[in-house]
Design a protein around this motif. Structure first.
Motif, mmCIF file in Angstrom:
data_model
loop_
_atom_site.group_PDB
_atom_site.id
_atom_site.type_symbol
_atom_site.label_atom_id
_atom_site.label_comp_id
_atom_site.label_asym_id
_atom_site.label_seq_id
_atom_site.Cartn_x
_atom_site.Cartn_y
_atom_site.Cartn_z
ATOM 1 N N ILE A 453 -2.665 -1.029 14.133
ATOM 2 C CA ILE A 453 -2.903 -1.624 12.815
ATOM 3 C C ILE A 453 -4.149 -0.979 12.225
ATOM 4 C CG2 ILE A 453 -3.343 -3.755 11.540
ATOM 5 C CD1 ILE A 453 -2.081 -5.281 13.888
ATOM 6 N N ASN A 454 -4.023 -0.457 11.017
ATOM 7 C CA ASN A 454 -5.153 0.138 10.302
ATOM 8 C C ASN A 454 -5.363 -0.584 8.976
ATOM 9 O OD1 ASN A 454 -5.838 2.456 12.018
ATOM 10 N ND2 ASN A 454 -3.837 3.251 11.439
ATOM 11 N N ARG A 455 -6.608 -0.847 8.670
ATOM 12 C CA ARG A 455 -6.996 -1.292 7.325
ATOM 13 C C ARG A 455 -8.039 -0.294 6.818
ATOM 14 N NH1 ARG A 455 -11.023 -4.180 4.788
ATOM 15 N NH2 ARG A 455 -12.107 -4.525 6.774
ATOM 16 N N ILE A 456 -7.685 0.420 5.752
ATOM 17 C CA ILE A 456 -8.513 1.528 5.274
ATOM 18 C C ILE A 456 -8.868 1.286 3.819
ATOM 19 C CG2 ILE A 456 -8.633 4.052 5.000
ATOM 20 C CD1 ILE A 456 -6.147 4.041 7.014
ATOM 21 N N ASN A 457 -10.143 1.463 3.465
ATOM 22 C CA ASN A 457 -10.546 1.313 2.078
ATOM 23 C C ASN A 457 -11.372 2.499 1.631
ATOM 24 O OD1 ASN A 457 -13.568 0.567 2.487
ATOM 25 N ND2 ASN A 457 -12.509 -0.901 3.798
ATOM 26 N N ASN A 458 -11.353 2.759 0.340
ATOM 27 C CA ASN A 458 -12.069 3.890 -0.278
ATOM 28 C C ASN A 458 -11.623 5.238 0.288
ATOM 29 O OD1 ASN A 458 -13.617 2.206 -1.935
ATOM 30 N ND2 ASN A 458 -15.209 1.974 -0.381
ATOM 31 N N TYR A 459 -10.347 5.350 0.599
ATOM 32 C CA TYR A 459 -9.834 6.587 1.191
ATOM 33 C C TYR A 459 -9.829 7.711 0.152
ATOM 34 C CZ TYR A 459 -6.847 9.628 3.994
ATOM 35 O OH TYR A 459 -6.350 10.671 4.731
ATOM 36 N N VAL A 460 -10.149 8.922 0.610
ATOM 37 C CA VAL A 460 -10.171 10.095 -0.267
ATOM 38 C C VAL A 460 -9.010 11.005 0.103
ATOM 39 C CG1 VAL A 460 -11.479 12.102 -1.052
ATOM 40 C CG2 VAL A 460 -12.680 9.962 -0.535
ATOM 41 N N VAL A 461 -8.232 11.409 -0.895
ATOM 42 C CA VAL A 461 -7.088 12.274 -0.679
ATOM 43 C C VAL A 461 -7.023 13.269 -1.825
ATOM 44 C CG1 VAL A 461 -5.477 10.778 -1.933
ATOM 45 C CG2 VAL A 461 -4.604 12.263 -0.102
ATOM 46 N N TYR A 462 -6.405 14.412 -1.588
ATOM 47 C CA TYR A 462 -6.172 15.376 -2.670
ATOM 48 C C TYR A 462 -4.927 14.933 -3.428
ATOM 49 C CZ TYR A 462 -9.820 18.323 -0.757
ATOM 50 O OH TYR A 462 -11.048 18.800 -0.333
ATOM 51 N N ASN A 463 -5.103 14.673 -4.722
ATOM 52 C CA ASN A 463 -4.042 14.052 -5.516
ATOM 53 C C ASN A 463 -3.022 15.080 -6.016
ATOM 54 O OD1 ASN A 463 -5.259 15.356 -7.710
ATOM 55 N ND2 ASN A 463 -6.354 13.519 -8.379
ATOM 56 N N ARG A 464 -2.160 14.659 -6.926
ATOM 57 C CA ARG A 464 -1.082 15.519 -7.405
ATOM 58 C C ARG A 464 -1.594 16.717 -8.192
ATOM 59 N NH1 ARG A 464 -0.134 10.346 -7.218
ATOM 60 N NH2 ARG A 464 1.839 9.513 -6.404
ATOM 61 N N ALA A 465 -2.807 16.638 -8.697
ATOM 62 C CA ALA A 465 -3.430 17.775 -9.390
ATOM 63 C C ALA A 465 -4.247 18.636 -8.435
ATOM 64 C CB ALA A 465 -4.315 17.272 -10.523
ATOM 65 N N PHE A 510 -1.083 7.577 1.431
ATOM 66 C CA PHE A 510 -0.656 7.915 2.791
ATOM 67 C C PHE A 510 0.821 8.265 2.786
ATOM 68 C CE2 PHE A 510 -4.339 5.221 3.104
ATOM 69 C CZ PHE A 510 -5.124 5.871 4.054
ATOM 70 N N ARG A 511 1.121 9.497 3.129
ATOM 71 C CA ARG A 511 2.504 9.975 3.161
ATOM 72 C C ARG A 511 2.895 10.163 4.627
ATOM 73 N NH1 ARG A 511 3.938 11.475 -2.084
ATOM 74 N NH2 ARG A 511 2.583 10.251 -3.457
ATOM 75 N N ILE A 512 3.539 9.143 5.185
ATOM 76 C CA ILE A 512 3.898 9.114 6.605
ATOM 77 C C ILE A 512 5.370 8.746 6.707
ATOM 78 C CG2 ILE A 512 3.437 8.002 8.833
ATOM 79 C CD1 ILE A 512 0.629 7.368 7.797
ATOM 80 N N PRO A 513 6.159 9.443 7.519
ATOM 81 C CA PRO A 513 7.573 9.062 7.661
ATOM 82 C C PRO A 513 7.695 7.663 8.250
ATOM 83 C CG PRO A 513 6.944 10.690 9.319
ATOM 84 C CD PRO A 513 5.809 10.599 8.360
#
Length: 625
Positions: A453-465, A510-513
């Protein structure tokens, strides 16, 4: 009782693999004897060549392991396969890769942020050290179909019973899987070498471990296959005849590390220690935009500043850690202070992006028995971050709880290149993680139900741009899973299944199968009076449909996308592993079910196909004199 075969991220080439006892060769199961046979002639082999790790020494759980001669999983020799495909890459050995599942960072402070080639580099703190009775040499060669080749060489010997030296050399020469122009048109060229030494004083109060590592990892980027929607003559599953975007673009990741660990026992059961690291990473990307390569960047990236892209980023770090540790009966304790200083530099920066970090940390472990223990550790980055962790281990249940607040990467906060530039001031990323696993063991069946179980906040990801973006919301991740092993005489089955559900305001990051499945069935038996050990079987894997991250070569980052769904597709491989004396060989036929389903092949990353049907061959020799 059946144990567990576990694929590990970037293990040592000669690491002892954890395998079911029924699957190990009988020689390894016998008690360790002396090095003299009945004729008093010295006999050197896997049981007289031992290896160990720094973290075991530091945590006062020092243990040496025998050299691995097992066959289970040997056919999964390349790095992604060794993790049992828990990494997403671009379909070739040495290509950019990232974990499929969310992974807690080891470092709560600053890191470079250029991590897509971490899988192919053994970090200094994970170096393998040896203690040998004779010179030991290991040669391992992997000849993948389509000229995807790897070579590993290890040599080590004891100068005297207390001092060992050794070196490792690793190379990758992987031809392009998509549209190679000639036989030696490589996608990846890598050379890595390292030197290591270990020493202990005559009274064994002082111990020193030191190593040096260097990697140059060059990738001729291709940008993926041109979609049919852009070029109607471009087809996805033509492999060598595919049309790709890039031919004049390359990325280089150069790393060089110095590492030292040493400790001294002041009083019985009480040691002081010091750790020193000097690290550098230079990441560059070059592309000639006066060629057709510009079409890719015109479509997927912002307009360039100049007609030649030559992005260079240089990360460097110095680290010193001073601490003490010891044992009071069954209780282990440790406390330390750590200082890190470093910078990210670029020719386009007005000034270097520098940092200084001071940490306080410690740990406590209670050893209730050999198989029962609890452990707590923590680290405080003054005043910007922390990590606390509690661990419980027993023969029946494993539990881990981690709470952390860690810094975004330096690349996420500041970057300047020909296509992109940004300067961000992100908040720290917070995570609460709970992991549990139940252990159920019978004579011919073992089960490991688990839950993360993960609870994650303020996560940084490279967006669609393709720009870093911080989600000011939480994501909740629930991942139940199970591992199951079965034994039917000489037939073995190993299975793993993980289900993942992500909810919350930041779930889109988060893109996870949803489903992730691995399975292996094989026959394992000695033959010809135990002069030949053989495994033959089939291995399958499956990921359900998901919008996997795409890859941008210019910034060397994976990013979010919604245009391309990586469809669920079962992949079957056939393998044959066998051992004759101290030589192991593998044969693996990839993608056994090619052209047997509605879709002729599969994707790993948007516009990057997985392997077509092809044969891989590998061999591993060990010499003990």
């Amino acid at each position: 009782m059946i144990g567990w075969a576990s694929a590990q991220v970037n293990p040592p080439r000669q690491q002892q693999t954890t395998v079911p006892p029924d699957e190990e060769d009988t020689d390894q199961q016998q008690p360790r004897r002396g090095i003299l046979d009945d004729s008093t002639k010295q006999v050197y082999g896997p049981r007289t060549t031992l290896y160990f790790y720094e973290h075991l020494l530091r945590n006062n759980r020092f243990e040496k392991y025998e050299i691995d001669t097992s066959l289970t999983g040997f056919h999964n020799y390349e790095p992604v396969a060794r993790t049992w495909y828990k990494y997403q890459n671009l379909g070739n050995i040495g290509s950019a890769a990232q974990p499929v599942f969310y992974d807690l960072p080891d470092q709560i402070g600053r890191t470079s942020g250029f991590h897509v080639y971490d899988l192919y580099y053994r970090s200094p703190e994970n170096m393998v050290y040896y203690d040998t009775k004779s010179p030991y040499t290991n040669l391992a060669a992997f000849f993948g179909g389509g000229n995807r080749n790897m070579l590993d060489i290890t040599f080590t010997r004891n100068i005297n019973p207390r001092w060992n030296v050794g070196f490792n050399f690793h190379t990758i020469r992987a031809r392009k899987v998509l549209n190679p122009a000639r036989r030696d048109d490589n996608m990846v060229d890598q050379n890595t070498y390292s030197l290591q030494t270990s020493y202990r004083s005559e009274n064994e109060k002082y111990v020193l471990l030191a190593n040096f590592s260097r990697m140059r990892h060059l990738v001729n980027e291709q940008g993926g296959i041109i979609p049919t929607s852009i070029d109607s003559t471009s087809l996805y599953f033509t492999y060598e005849d595919s049309k790709v975007w890039l031919r004049n673009s390359r990325a280089v990741d150069l790393r060089q590390d110095y590492h030292l660990y040493h400790q001294y026992e002041l009083l019985k059961g009480w040691q002081v220690y010091h750790v020193f690291d000097k690290k550098k990473q230079e990441v560059s990307f070059f592309s000639n935009l006066n060629t057709a390569d510009s079409l890719f960047f015109n479509l997927y990236a912002p307009e360039p500043r100049t007609d030649t892209t030559n992005n260079v980023n240089h990360f460097s770090e110095w680290r010193n850690e001073l601490g003490f540790k010891g044992d009071l009966g069954p209780i282990y304790y440790n406390a330390y202070v750590k200082f890190r200083t470093g910078r990210m530099a670029s020719p386009l920066f007005e000034s270097n992006n520098s940092f200084n970090e001071l940490y306080l940390g410690g740990s406590l472990r209670g050893q209730l028995s050999e198989r029962w223990y609890f452990e707590a550790d923590g680290e405080y980055l003054i005043p910007q971050g922390f990590r606390i962790r509690g661990i419980f281990r027993s023969p029946y249940l494993d539990l881990t709880y981690t709470k952390a607040l860690y810094r975004p990467t330096m690349a996420q906060e500041m970057y300047m290149g020909n296509h992109y530039s940004w300067n961000n001031d992100f908040s720290n990323i917070g995570v609460d993680q709970v992991k549990g696993e139940i252990k159920v063991d019978f004579e011919k069946f073992s089960l490991r139900p688990s839950l993360t179980i993960n609870r994650i906040n303020n996560y940084v990801v490279y967006n669609r741009a393709q720009l870093p973006e911080q989600y000011n919301a939480e994501a909740f991740m629930l991942s139940p899973g199970a591992k199951a092993n079965f034994t039917f005489g000489k037939l073995f089955m190993q299975n793993e299944i993980i289900y993942t559900a992500v909810t919350g305001g930041a779930s889109d990051a988060f893109r996870i199968p949803q489903w992730f499945v691995n399975s292996r069935i094989f026959f394992d038996s000695p033959m010809f009076n135990e002069n030949l050990f053989i495994q033959i079987g089939i291995e399958g894997r499956y990921r359900s449909d998901y919008f996997a991250h795409a890859y941008m070569p210019a910034s060397q980052q994976f990013y979010m996308q919604d245009r391309f769904s990586v469809q669920g597709y079962p992949v079957l491989d056939a393998f044959l592993n066998f051992r004759i004396n101290r030589t192991r060989l593998l044969l693996r036929y990839n993608h056994l079910n090619q052209n047997m389903l509605d879709q002729p092949g599969y994707f790993i990353t948007p516009d990057y196909t997985g392997l077509r049907g092809m044969l891989d061959v590998g061999i591993n020799w060990s010499f003990f004199d």
